[in-house]
Write an enzyme that holds these catalytic residues in place. Sequence first.
Site, PDB file in Angstrom:
ATOM      1  N   ARG A  42       0.830  -1.220   0.000  1.00  0.00           N
ATOM      2  CA  ARG A  42       0.000   0.000   0.000  1.00  0.00           C
ATOM      3  C   ARG A  42       0.860   1.265   0.000  1.00  0.00           C
ATOM      4  O   ARG A  42       0.461   2.289  -0.566  1.00  0.00           O
ATOM      5  CB  ARG A  42      -0.934  -0.011   1.221  1.00  0.00           C
ATOM      6  CG  ARG A  42      -2.029   1.077   1.182  1.00  0.00           C
ATOM      7  CD  ARG A  42      -3.027   0.858   2.313  1.00  0.00           C
ATOM      8  NE  ARG A  42      -4.169   1.767   2.221  1.00  0.00           N
ATOM      9  CZ  ARG A  42      -4.369   2.823   3.005  1.00  0.00           C
ATOM     10  NH1 ARG A  42      -3.473   3.122   3.950  1.00  0.00           N
ATOM     11  NH2 ARG A  42      -5.437   3.578   2.863  1.00  0.00           N
ATOM     12  N   ILE A  68      -7.385   7.522  -0.989  1.00  0.00           N
ATOM     13  CA  ILE A  68      -7.233   6.077  -1.000  1.00  0.00           C
ATOM     14  C   ILE A  68      -8.054   5.557   0.167  1.00  0.00           C
ATOM     15  O   ILE A  68      -7.970   6.080   1.278  1.00  0.00           O
ATOM     16  CB  ILE A  68      -5.749   5.647  -0.894  1.00  0.00           C
ATOM     17  CG1 ILE A  68      -5.614   4.107  -0.898  1.00  0.00           C
ATOM     18  CG2 ILE A  68      -5.067   6.233   0.327  1.00  0.00           C
ATOM     19  CD1 ILE A  68      -4.176   3.617  -0.957  1.00  0.00           C
ATOM     20  N   SER A  69      -8.895   4.577  -0.096  1.00  0.00           N
ATOM     21  CA  SER A  69      -9.857   4.123   0.909  1.00  0.00           C
ATOM     22  C   SER A  69      -9.182   3.494   2.128  1.00  0.00           C
ATOM     23  O   SER A  69      -8.094   2.923   2.039  1.00  0.00           O
ATOM     24  CB  SER A  69     -10.828   3.109   0.294  1.00  0.00           C
ATOM     25  OG  SER A  69     -11.604   3.704  -0.714  1.00  0.00           O
ATOM     26  N   GLN A  70      -9.852   3.594   3.247  1.00  0.00           N
ATOM     27  CA  GLN A  70      -9.423   2.964   4.495  1.00  0.00           C
ATOM     28  C   GLN A  70      -9.273   1.452   4.272  1.00  0.00           C
ATOM     29  O   GLN A  70     -10.151   0.813   3.673  1.00  0.00           O
ATOM     30  CB  GLN A  70     -10.491   3.236   5.546  1.00  0.00           C
ATOM     31  CG  GLN A  70     -10.288   2.584   6.878  1.00  0.00           C
ATOM     32  CD  GLN A  70     -11.497   2.796   7.781  1.00  0.00           C
ATOM     33  OE1 GLN A  70     -12.444   3.502   7.425  1.00  0.00           O
ATOM     34  NE2 GLN A  70     -11.473   2.184   8.946  1.00  0.00           N
ATOM     35  N   PRO A  71      -8.181   0.832   4.731  1.00  0.00           N
ATOM     36  CA  PRO A  71      -7.989  -0.604   4.513  1.00  0.00           C
ATOM     37  C   PRO A  71      -9.160  -1.475   4.960  1.00  0.00           C
ATOM     38  O   PRO A  71      -9.526  -2.429   4.261  1.00  0.00           O
ATOM     39  CB  PRO A  71      -6.717  -0.912   5.316  1.00  0.00           C
ATOM     40  CG  PRO A  71      -5.936   0.361   5.244  1.00  0.00           C
ATOM     41  CD  PRO A  71      -6.974   1.446   5.328  1.00  0.00           C
TER      42      PRO A  71
END
EC number: 2.1.1.77
Length: 220
Positions: A42, A68-71
């Site tokens: 990431r 970028i989206s939260q994992p």
Amino acid sequence: MIDTTRAANLTATRARARMIEHLRKLGIRDEAVLDAMNRIPRHAFVEEALASRAYEDTALPLGFQQTISQPFVVARMMELLAAGGRALGKTLEIGTGCGYQAAVLSCMASDVYTMERIAKLLDKARANLRPLRLPNVRLKHGDGNLGLPEVAPFDSIILAAAAESVPVKLREQLAPGGRMVMPLGSTQQIILLIERTAAGTFKESRLDAVRFVPLLPGTE
């Protein structure tokens, strides 16, 4: 003399392992999803100044008013697509962003078609993805509301931006037996799971509260 590249890779590997354990504690159970997220670096998809935060469970800015989206949210949406051991098959992603989610999807899907409306952001995603040499990922500049009718139907569709209603064109491009996962809403958003039966009818399930950038029409 210290090999700084090797040290940095080792640090990232450890940070990624901690992220995976965190996701397990939050309830992610699908080992295929966890393995996919453990395989993709990431930190290679965020700005260099934010690389030290790449494995935190938080969304991070990408520029162009995108994130970028939260994992956890990436893992949760992928787990919904793959529930019951289902293969993702031919997958359409709407909102390429930095390319991270497309890379994770590539570990589980036979083919990934990913669309981004912002040309400069798509160029950035292409540069991020190039070193990984993922043969099953195809990038497309276009309006995600319209999908890719020339490639449809898709076994799986995932949106990385929130729509106020289900895009009709995308629903039409979902194959019988397919699933679509998307954020729905404006001020209050939830994850919506859409399942298309073998007979072609649709079933909707409203799930977790989330927060995404809006799905906008057109291109730039």
